[in-house]
Design a protein around this motif. Sequence first.
Motif, PDB file in Angstrom:
ATOM      1  N   GLU A 136      -3.128  -4.894  -5.477  1.00  0.00           N
ATOM      2  CA  GLU A 136      -2.616  -4.597  -6.806  1.00  0.00           C
ATOM      3  C   GLU A 136      -2.502  -3.085  -6.968  1.00  0.00           C
ATOM      4  O   GLU A 136      -3.163  -2.314  -6.249  1.00  0.00           O
ATOM      5  CB  GLU A 136      -3.541  -5.180  -7.876  1.00  0.00           C
ATOM      6  N   THR A 137      -1.694  -2.658  -7.926  1.00  0.00           N
ATOM      7  CA  THR A 137      -1.383  -1.236  -8.079  1.00  0.00           C
ATOM      8  C   THR A 137      -2.608  -0.326  -8.161  1.00  0.00           C
ATOM      9  O   THR A 137      -2.653   0.688  -7.456  1.00  0.00           O
ATOM     10  CB  THR A 137      -0.466  -1.028  -9.302  1.00  0.00           C
ATOM     11  N   GLU A 188      -3.029   2.588  -5.359  1.00  0.00           N
ATOM     12  CA  GLU A 188      -3.060   4.001  -5.744  1.00  0.00           C
ATOM     13  C   GLU A 188      -4.301   4.697  -5.211  1.00  0.00           C
ATOM     14  O   GLU A 188      -4.219   5.796  -4.636  1.00  0.00           O
ATOM     15  CB  GLU A 188      -3.025   4.125  -7.271  1.00  0.00           C
ATOM     16  N   GLN A 237       6.288  -4.573  -6.521  1.00  0.00           N
ATOM     17  CA  GLN A 237       5.759  -4.177  -7.820  1.00  0.00           C
ATOM     18  C   GLN A 237       5.389  -2.704  -7.836  1.00  0.00           C
ATOM     19  O   GLN A 237       5.649  -1.992  -8.822  1.00  0.00           O
ATOM     20  CB  GLN A 237       4.522  -5.027  -8.158  1.00  0.00           C
ATOM     21  N   PHE A 238       4.803  -2.230  -6.752  1.00  0.00           N
ATOM     22  CA  PHE A 238       4.435  -0.813  -6.619  1.00  0.00           C
ATOM     23  C   PHE A 238       5.683   0.068  -6.716  1.00  0.00           C
ATOM     24  O   PHE A 238       5.650   1.152  -7.315  1.00  0.00           O
ATOM     25  CB  PHE A 238       3.734  -0.615  -5.277  1.00  0.00           C
ATOM     26  N   LYS A 244       8.475  -0.823  -8.374  1.00  0.00           N
ATOM     27  CA  LYS A 244       8.934  -0.899  -9.761  1.00  0.00           C
ATOM     28  C   LYS A 244       8.171   0.083 -10.646  1.00  0.00           C
ATOM     29  O   LYS A 244       8.709   0.578 -11.640  1.00  0.00           O
ATOM     30  CB  LYS A 244       8.773  -2.323 -10.294  1.00  0.00           C
ATOM     31  N   GLU A 245       6.927   0.360 -10.286  1.00  0.00           N
ATOM     32  CA  GLU A 245       6.103   1.269 -11.064  1.00  0.00           C
ATOM     33  C   GLU A 245       6.244   2.724 -10.615  1.00  0.00           C
ATOM     34  O   GLU A 245       5.563   3.606 -11.133  1.00  0.00           O
ATOM     35  CB  GLU A 245       4.646   0.815 -10.988  1.00  0.00           C
ATOM     36  N   HIS A 280       5.879   4.161  -7.445  1.00  0.00           N
ATOM     37  CA  HIS A 280       5.024   4.724  -6.397  1.00  0.00           C
ATOM     38  C   HIS A 280       5.587   4.543  -4.990  1.00  0.00           C
ATOM     39  O   HIS A 280       5.418   5.414  -4.139  1.00  0.00           O
ATOM     40  CB  HIS A 280       3.637   4.084  -6.453  1.00  0.00           C
TER      41      HIS A 280
END
Length: 221
Positions: free
Chosen positions: A36-37, A41, A129-130, A132-133, A135
């Motif tokens: 997950e993000t 990170e 998803q990463f 889309k955010e 990163h």
Amino acid sequence: MKKEKYVSFRLGNEPYFPIVAEYMAEEFVALGGKLETPWLESAYAHGFFPFFAYKRERISWSCPTDRFVIFTDRIHISHSMRNLINKNQYTVTLDKDFPSVIRNCSSNGGRNESQWAWLGPDIIKAYIQFHKEGHAHSVEVWDNDGKLVGGLYGVLSGEVFCGESMFSLVQGASKLALISLAKSLNEVGIKLIDCQYETPHLLSMGGEHMTYMEYIKYLGW
């Protein structure tokens, strides 16, 4: 003091990875966590990345203390690659089709059929998803018919682009993607591409070794 080959430790319930000392081991392996993000990170900010055989093992993260890197202003462009670039046979884009790039990186050449394949469905989902955010990023190489023929993806962390995987359906496409990435990064002041491990392909493009303690300075430590 002699280095151990591997040192492993179990992650807690929070997305936190340690700064590891280079003299303790050649590679650190962190076990557990989530794709997950917040976990991704923290992992990249400390030099870790997910690396495990998704068909066989639980989530684990790797952190080699001998990093293989390319400085964006030192990338080697061979004579044959200069000729390819000058022919204008391909168009290179950034972040145009991240999902297609990562899926091609997973399946190209039957990579995903290996029992040791690491780029599985859960990682693909997590990195989309990463992306889309904001990163994770991709480089795409298109032929004149608009077909995706090569590319790469990775994560921007601090002053480092952490390369994850690349693919090529025609000769030279992945090299073209890497050269274009290096040029774009250098133009905005980002000097380092982390290639993680040495390969003949990356060595031929100007890759060199860097210690973990040198590497994390570019991550902002």
